[in-house]
Design a protein around this motif. Sequence first.
Motif, PDB file in Angstrom:
ATOM      1  N   SER A   2      49.906  68.559  56.483  1.00 56.75           N
ATOM      2  CA  SER A   2      49.971  68.133  57.878  1.00 56.75           C
ATOM      3  C   SER A   2      48.616  68.351  58.538  1.00 56.75           C
ATOM      4  O   SER A   2      47.741  69.024  57.989  1.00 56.75           O
ATOM      5  N   LEU A   3      48.470  67.784  59.739  1.00 48.90           N
ATOM      6  CA  LEU A   3      47.273  68.032  60.552  1.00 48.90           C
ATOM      7  C   LEU A   3      47.527  67.571  61.977  1.00 48.90           C
ATOM      8  O   LEU A   3      48.435  66.780  62.236  1.00 48.90           O
ATOM      9  N   ASP A   4      46.731  68.116  62.894  1.00 44.62           N
ATOM     10  CA  ASP A   4      46.734  67.667  64.278  1.00 44.62           C
ATOM     11  C   ASP A   4      45.557  66.712  64.439  1.00 44.62           C
ATOM     12  O   ASP A   4      44.473  66.960  63.900  1.00 44.62           O
ATOM     13  N   PHE A   5      45.745  65.630  65.172  1.00 46.96           N
ATOM     14  CA  PHE A   5      44.688  64.650  65.380  1.00 46.96           C
ATOM     15  C   PHE A   5      44.762  64.098  66.795  1.00 46.96           C
ATOM     16  O   PHE A   5      45.806  64.172  67.454  1.00 46.96           O
ATOM     17  N   GLY A   6      43.648  63.550  67.271  1.00 48.74           N
ATOM     18  CA  GLY A   6      43.654  62.934  68.585  1.00 48.74           C
ATOM     19  C   GLY A   6      42.326  62.265  68.861  1.00 48.74           C
ATOM     20  O   GLY A   6      41.367  62.350  68.081  1.00 48.74           O
ATOM     21  N   TYR A   7      42.275  61.592  69.999  1.00 44.89           N
ATOM     22  CA  TYR A   7      41.077  60.900  70.455  1.00 44.89           C
ATOM     23  C   TYR A   7      40.102  61.920  71.035  1.00 44.89           C
ATOM     24  O   TYR A   7      40.507  62.871  71.709  1.00 44.89           O
ATOM     25  N   PHE A   8      38.815  61.725  70.774  1.00 39.61           N
ATOM     26  CA  PHE A   8      37.767  62.528  71.399  1.00 39.61           C
ATOM     27  C   PHE A   8      36.792  61.552  72.038  1.00 39.61           C
ATOM     28  O   PHE A   8      36.242  60.681  71.361  1.00 39.61           O
ATOM     29  N   ASP A   9      36.584  61.676  73.336  1.00 36.67           N
ATOM     30  CA  ASP A   9      35.784  60.712  74.092  1.00 36.67           C
ATOM     31  C   ASP A   9      34.303  60.858  73.767  1.00 36.67           C
ATOM     32  O   ASP A   9      33.656  61.821  74.152  1.00 36.67           O
ATOM     33  N   LEU A  10      33.794  59.872  73.036  1.00 37.40           N
ATOM     34  CA  LEU A  10      32.363  59.781  72.737  1.00 37.40           C
ATOM     35  C   LEU A  10      31.751  58.573  73.442  1.00 37.40           C
ATOM     36  O   LEU A  10      30.704  58.071  73.060  1.00 37.40           O
ATOM     37  N   GLY A  11      32.453  58.088  74.475  1.00 36.86           N
ATOM     38  CA  GLY A  11      31.968  56.952  75.234  1.00 36.86           C
ATOM     39  C   GLY A  11      32.555  55.630  74.792  1.00 36.86           C
ATOM     40  O   GLY A  11      32.194  54.572  75.309  1.00 36.86           O
ATOM     41  N   ASP A  12      33.443  55.661  73.839  1.00 38.17           N
ATOM     42  CA  ASP A  12      34.089  54.438  73.366  1.00 38.17           C
ATOM     43  C   ASP A  12      35.593  54.556  73.613  1.00 38.17           C
ATOM     44  O   ASP A  12      36.113  55.645  73.769  1.00 38.17           O
TER      45      ASP A  12
END
Length: 183
Positions: free
Chosen positions: A92-102
């Motif tokens: 398993s893993l946790d994932f998500g969006y990270f704002d790099l300007g896109d």
Amino acid sequence: MKLRLLVATLALLALGESAQAGLLRFDNPDPIAIDPGNVATYTEAGFALSSQAADFLLLDNGAGDGMLVGGFFGAGPVTLRAAAGGLFSLLSLDFGYFDLGDPPGLLAITGLLNGQQVALQTLSLGALATVQFDSQWASLSEVMFSASSGFQLDNIAAVPEPGGLAWLGLGLTGLLARRRPQP
């Protein structure tokens, strides 16, 4: 003879217990090592993450709560392997969006066995979420993470395969013991 069988059984059980799940939390991370070929590697909990230098960063909020951030413009995939080599299972893993300007994009997770794709999962990036993996994510030699935008990973749970081999050996030892005539 019985003493040798007992010693072999205990050794196999000890080997099976040593193959525990690794949890990569990125909390208070060690430095990333960069080799002369410009490959960055981070090792934690018996696993190594690597990519070209600057393709991923480890961020820590100072309170012992960290994450891996990747998906920089033009970045290559980040690869997960067992640090000592060999096969492992991704749990398993946790994932998500990270704002790099896109805007949020997609995260592709590819399971490989000796360079051949055996598993693939594509996830939409957004708020932090958890994904559990099924049996097709067992017996992998590496896992690659690539995305069309910035992404974050945390709490990657994986387990090396020698534990399964130890239990197989224990079963074979039991069968051999059963075949031998008892005095």
